[in-house]
Design a protein around this motif. Sequence first.
Motif, PDB file in Angstrom:
ATOM      1  N   HIS A 207     -22.484  11.690   1.567  1.00 11.30           N
ATOM      2  CA  HIS A 207     -23.351  10.657   1.017  1.00 11.30           C
ATOM      3  C   HIS A 207     -24.756  10.875   1.578  1.00 11.30           C
ATOM      4  CE1 HIS A 207     -20.364   7.554  -0.649  1.00 11.30           C
ATOM      5  NE2 HIS A 207     -19.641   8.607  -0.302  1.00 11.30           N
ATOM      6  N   SER A 208     -25.697  10.073   1.108  1.00  7.38           N
ATOM      7  CA  SER A 208     -27.086  10.250   1.533  1.00  7.38           C
ATOM      8  C   SER A 208     -27.279  10.022   3.028  1.00  7.38           C
ATOM      9  CB  SER A 208     -27.997   9.295   0.756  1.00  7.38           C
ATOM     10  OG  SER A 208     -27.678   7.940   1.034  1.00  7.38           O
ATOM     11  N   ASP A 209     -26.377   9.243   3.649  1.00  5.88           N
ATOM     12  CA  ASP A 209     -26.539   8.916   5.060  1.00  5.88           C
ATOM     13  C   ASP A 209     -25.457   9.540   5.924  1.00  5.88           C
ATOM     14  OD1 ASP A 209     -24.627   7.297   3.864  1.00  5.88           O
ATOM     15  OD2 ASP A 209     -24.884   5.698   5.318  1.00  5.88           O
ATOM     16  N   GLY A 210     -24.781  10.585   5.438  1.00  5.55           N
ATOM     17  CA  GLY A 210     -23.799  11.261   6.270  1.00  5.55           C
ATOM     18  C   GLY A 210     -22.506  11.543   5.527  1.00  5.55           C
ATOM     19  N   THR A 211     -21.510  12.001   6.277  1.00  5.11           N
ATOM     20  CA  THR A 211     -20.225  12.375   5.699  1.00  5.11           C
ATOM     21  C   THR A 211     -19.258  11.198   5.748  1.00  5.11           C
ATOM     22  OG1 THR A 211     -20.568  14.649   6.435  1.00  5.11           O
ATOM     23  CG2 THR A 211     -18.343  14.043   5.788  1.00  5.11           C
ATOM     24  N   TYR A 212     -18.514  11.043   4.669  1.00  6.61           N
ATOM     25  CA  TYR A 212     -17.557   9.939   4.537  1.00  6.61           C
ATOM     26  C   TYR A 212     -16.148  10.493   4.342  1.00  6.61           C
ATOM     27  CZ  TYR A 212     -21.100   6.258   4.013  1.00  6.61           C
ATOM     28  OH  TYR A 212     -22.111   5.367   4.224  1.00  6.61           O
ATOM     29  N   ALA A 213     -15.176   9.800   4.918  1.00  2.79           N
ATOM     30  CA  ALA A 213     -13.774  10.066   4.598  1.00  2.79           C
ATOM     31  C   ALA A 213     -13.452   9.356   3.294  1.00  2.79           C
ATOM     32  CB  ALA A 213     -12.872   9.554   5.716  1.00  2.79           C
ATOM     33  N   VAL A 214     -12.725  10.048   2.417  1.00  2.00           N
ATOM     34  CA  VAL A 214     -12.368   9.487   1.115  1.00  2.00           C
ATOM     35  C   VAL A 214     -10.852   9.303   1.071  1.00  2.00           C
ATOM     36  CG1 VAL A 214     -12.440   9.781  -1.379  1.00  2.00           C
ATOM     37  CG2 VAL A 214     -14.332  10.629   0.035  1.00  2.00           C
ATOM     38  N   LEU A 215     -10.424   8.054   0.953  1.00  2.00           N
ATOM     39  CA  LEU A 215      -9.003   7.730   0.898  1.00  2.00           C
ATOM     40  C   LEU A 215      -8.600   7.464  -0.545  1.00  2.00           C
ATOM     41  CD1 LEU A 215     -10.007   6.883   3.846  1.00  2.00           C
ATOM     42  CD2 LEU A 215      -8.003   5.421   3.905  1.00  2.00           C
ATOM     43  N   ALA A 216      -7.513   8.087  -0.986  1.00  2.00           N
ATOM     44  CA  ALA A 216      -6.935   7.819  -2.301  1.00  2.00           C
ATOM     45  C   ALA A 216      -5.666   7.008  -2.082  1.00  2.00           C
ATOM     46  CB  ALA A 216      -6.629   9.119  -3.031  1.00  2.00           C
ATOM     47  N   LEU A 217      -5.676   5.750  -2.537  1.00  2.00           N
ATOM     48  CA  LEU A 217      -4.579   4.829  -2.260  1.00  2.00           C
ATOM     49  C   LEU A 217      -4.072   4.189  -3.554  1.00  2.00           C
ATOM     50  CD1 LEU A 217      -6.316   2.999   0.736  1.00  2.00           C
ATOM     51  CD2 LEU A 217      -4.580   4.799   0.923  1.00  2.00           C
ATOM     52  N   ARG A 218      -2.949   3.545  -3.433  1.00  2.00           N
ATOM     53  CA  ARG A 218      -2.398   2.785  -4.548  1.00  2.00           C
ATOM     54  C   ARG A 218      -1.857   1.471  -4.009  1.00  2.00           C
ATOM     55  NH1 ARG A 218       0.741   6.370  -6.413  1.00  2.00           N
ATOM     56  NH2 ARG A 218       2.608   5.744  -5.262  1.00  2.00           N
ATOM     57  N   ALA A 219      -2.160   0.394  -4.706  1.00  2.00           N
ATOM     58  CA  ALA A 219      -1.645  -0.924  -4.343  1.00  2.00           C
ATOM     59  C   ALA A 219      -0.713  -1.397  -5.444  1.00  2.00           C
ATOM     60  CB  ALA A 219      -2.781  -1.915  -4.145  1.00  2.00           C
ATOM     61  N   ASP A 220       0.520  -1.695  -5.089  1.00  2.00           N
ATOM     62  CA  ASP A 220       1.501  -2.215  -6.054  1.00  2.00           C
ATOM     63  C   ASP A 220       1.508  -3.729  -5.959  1.00  2.00           C
ATOM     64  OD1 ASP A 220       2.396   0.336  -6.956  1.00  2.00           O
ATOM     65  OD2 ASP A 220       3.479   0.561  -5.056  1.00  2.00           O
ATOM     66  N   CYS A 221       1.084  -4.363  -7.048  1.00  2.00           N
ATOM     67  CA  CYS A 221       0.912  -5.818  -7.066  1.00  2.00           C
ATOM     68  C   CYS A 221       1.770  -6.413  -8.170  1.00  2.00           C
ATOM     69  CB  CYS A 221      -0.550  -6.192  -7.310  1.00  2.00           C
ATOM     70  SG  CYS A 221      -1.719  -5.457  -6.134  1.00  2.00           S
ATOM     71  N   ALA A 222       2.769  -7.150  -7.780  1.00  2.00           N
ATOM     72  CA  ALA A 222       3.599  -7.837  -8.765  1.00  2.00           C
ATOM     73  C   ALA A 222       2.886  -9.104  -9.219  1.00  2.00           C
ATOM     74  CB  ALA A 222       4.955  -8.182  -8.160  1.00  2.00           C
ATOM     75  N   GLY A 223       2.890  -9.327 -10.521  1.00  2.00           N
ATOM     76  CA  GLY A 223       2.287 -10.558 -11.031  1.00  2.00           C
ATOM     77  C   GLY A 223       0.775 -10.541 -11.000  1.00  2.00           C
TER      78      GLY A 223
ATOM     79  N   TRP B 256       0.822  -1.204   0.000  1.00  2.00           N
ATOM     80  CA  TRP B 256       0.000   0.000   0.000  1.00  2.00           C
ATOM     81  C   TRP B 256       0.862   1.263   0.000  1.00  2.00           C
ATOM     82  CZ3 TRP B 256      -4.859  -0.294  -1.191  1.00  2.00           C
ATOM     83  CH2 TRP B 256      -5.618  -1.405  -0.827  1.00  2.00           C
ATOM     84  N   SER B 257       0.358   2.285  -0.670  1.00  2.00           N
ATOM     85  CA  SER B 257       0.945   3.621  -0.580  1.00  2.00           C
ATOM     86  C   SER B 257      -0.176   4.636  -0.767  1.00  2.00           C
ATOM     87  CB  SER B 257       2.029   3.830  -1.643  1.00  2.00           C
ATOM     88  OG  SER B 257       1.506   3.660  -2.945  1.00  2.00           O
ATOM     89  N   THR B 258       0.055   5.858  -0.307  1.00  2.00           N
ATOM     90  CA  THR B 258      -0.947   6.916  -0.400  1.00  2.00           C
ATOM     91  C   THR B 258      -0.827   7.619  -1.743  1.00  2.00           C
ATOM     92  OG1 THR B 258      -0.887   7.240   1.984  1.00  2.00           O
ATOM     93  CG2 THR B 258      -1.835   9.012   0.666  1.00  2.00           C
ATOM     94  N   ALA B 259      -1.957   7.814  -2.410  1.00  2.00           N
ATOM     95  CA  ALA B 259      -1.954   8.440  -3.734  1.00  2.00           C
ATOM     96  C   ALA B 259      -2.485   9.868  -3.704  1.00  2.00           C
ATOM     97  CB  ALA B 259      -2.778   7.606  -4.711  1.00  2.00           C
ATOM     98  N   GLY B 260      -2.979  10.318  -2.570  1.00  2.00           N
ATOM     99  CA  GLY B 260      -3.530  11.669  -2.484  1.00  2.00           C
ATOM    100  C   GLY B 260      -3.967  11.958  -1.064  1.00  2.00           C
ATOM    101  N   PRO B 261      -4.288  13.224  -0.773  1.00  2.00           N
ATOM    102  CA  PRO B 261      -4.679  13.590   0.586  1.00  2.00           C
ATOM    103  C   PRO B 261      -6.066  13.073   0.941  1.00  2.00           C
ATOM    104  CG  PRO B 261      -4.966  15.448  -0.891  1.00  2.00           C
ATOM    105  CD  PRO B 261      -4.297  14.379  -1.695  1.00  2.00           C
ATOM    106  N   LEU B 262      -6.305  12.934   2.229  1.00  2.00           N
ATOM    107  CA  LEU B 262      -7.623  12.547   2.729  1.00  2.00           C
ATOM    108  C   LEU B 262      -8.626  13.655   2.408  1.00  2.00           C
ATOM    109  CD1 LEU B 262      -9.192  10.459   4.596  1.00  2.00           C
ATOM    110  CD2 LEU B 262      -8.756  12.087   6.441  1.00  2.00           C
TER     111      LEU B 262
END
Length: 374
Positions: A105-121, A94-100
């Motif tokens: 949403h219709s049922d409240g406020t959500y935290a939005v995480l921008a991430l990147r997963a480096d997957c070999a193979g 895992w690594s971070t791709a952007g700020p939080l």
Amino acid sequence: MKRWLLLLVALLLPLAALAHKPSDSYLTLRASAGGGEIAVRWDIALRDLDYVLELDRDGDGALTWGEVRQRADDITGYATSRLELRAGNATCEWSTAGPLMLERHSDGTYAVLALRADCAGLAAGLRARYSLLFDVDPSHRGLVQWIAPGNPSQALIFGAESAQQALPMQPPGPWQTLKQYVADGVWHIWIGYDHILFLLALLLPSVLVVRRHGQWESAPGLRGAAGDVFKVVTAFTVAHSITLSLAALEVVSLPSRLVESAIAASVVLAALNNLRPTAASRRWIAAFVFGLIHGFGFASVLADLGLPRDALVLALVGFNVGVELGQLAIVAVFLPVAFALRHTLFYRFGVVKIGSILVALLAAWWFVQRAFDL
């Protein structure tokens, strides 16, 4: 009698906290065309994060952006520790791709995480293990949109019983799509407490008839009671199927807050009619009218699940069939029990009268919460 009334109260009180839809998080996983890298967007409700991480440091009951931003690393660490991606035999990094960020949403406020997963193979296949919030809320679900290279998005649902799944590189066939959305429809009606209470409030008098002074008395036979149940359930089914289809196909759209508030109001009215029956023989009309509103509520859930554009009709039919199967299961349990108890004071007074009062109060509280966004 007092013991039975206390039991009714005990059963309904836990539902008071369920004015909003059950806990979900939303994950979009997009594999790069070259393979090896997956862009991840993860929306997690702030109320859920506050529960497990105690984000509200001053304890005033109101989360501020400052309080959330200070714990951005903790939020990211918590989330990534609850989602493991494996390509072949190797765990993705895992690594971070952007700020939080935050999003409403219709049922409240959500935290939005921008991430990147480096997957070999990645070509060897991808599997995911999801465990967010399962230790504190086994009913929580992760709603995933998986986009493999060169393919349309695929909808997956991670729950406590389906925490590990393969992310297919090719889209599922028609049968798998239909089966998945049927299961989703059944699950939704079973955890849709407002929908269930509305239906049960309309069905409670089905084993009774109005006699003297507008009071309920026992129905003479099962055939008449089953016929009344059939009319109510059919009207509700036809109505919500119409608006579910129109909303899912984006022909008609209503604000979520309006829809959820109207659904709560429909439960109040259905319950109050049991106290002073003014439409005893026409409850199927109420089922149809308010069923139109409930259909928009079902559609919002279907939108959250994600509709595959290449199998839109199939997914819509499957979800609707699942909702109907879930309803039939509820009716199959309700009718014989209610018919057997219809002569008792417990049913006519404790269940129909007192139970309807409790349901009306509970739904009124839901209405206040939804209408005023508490």
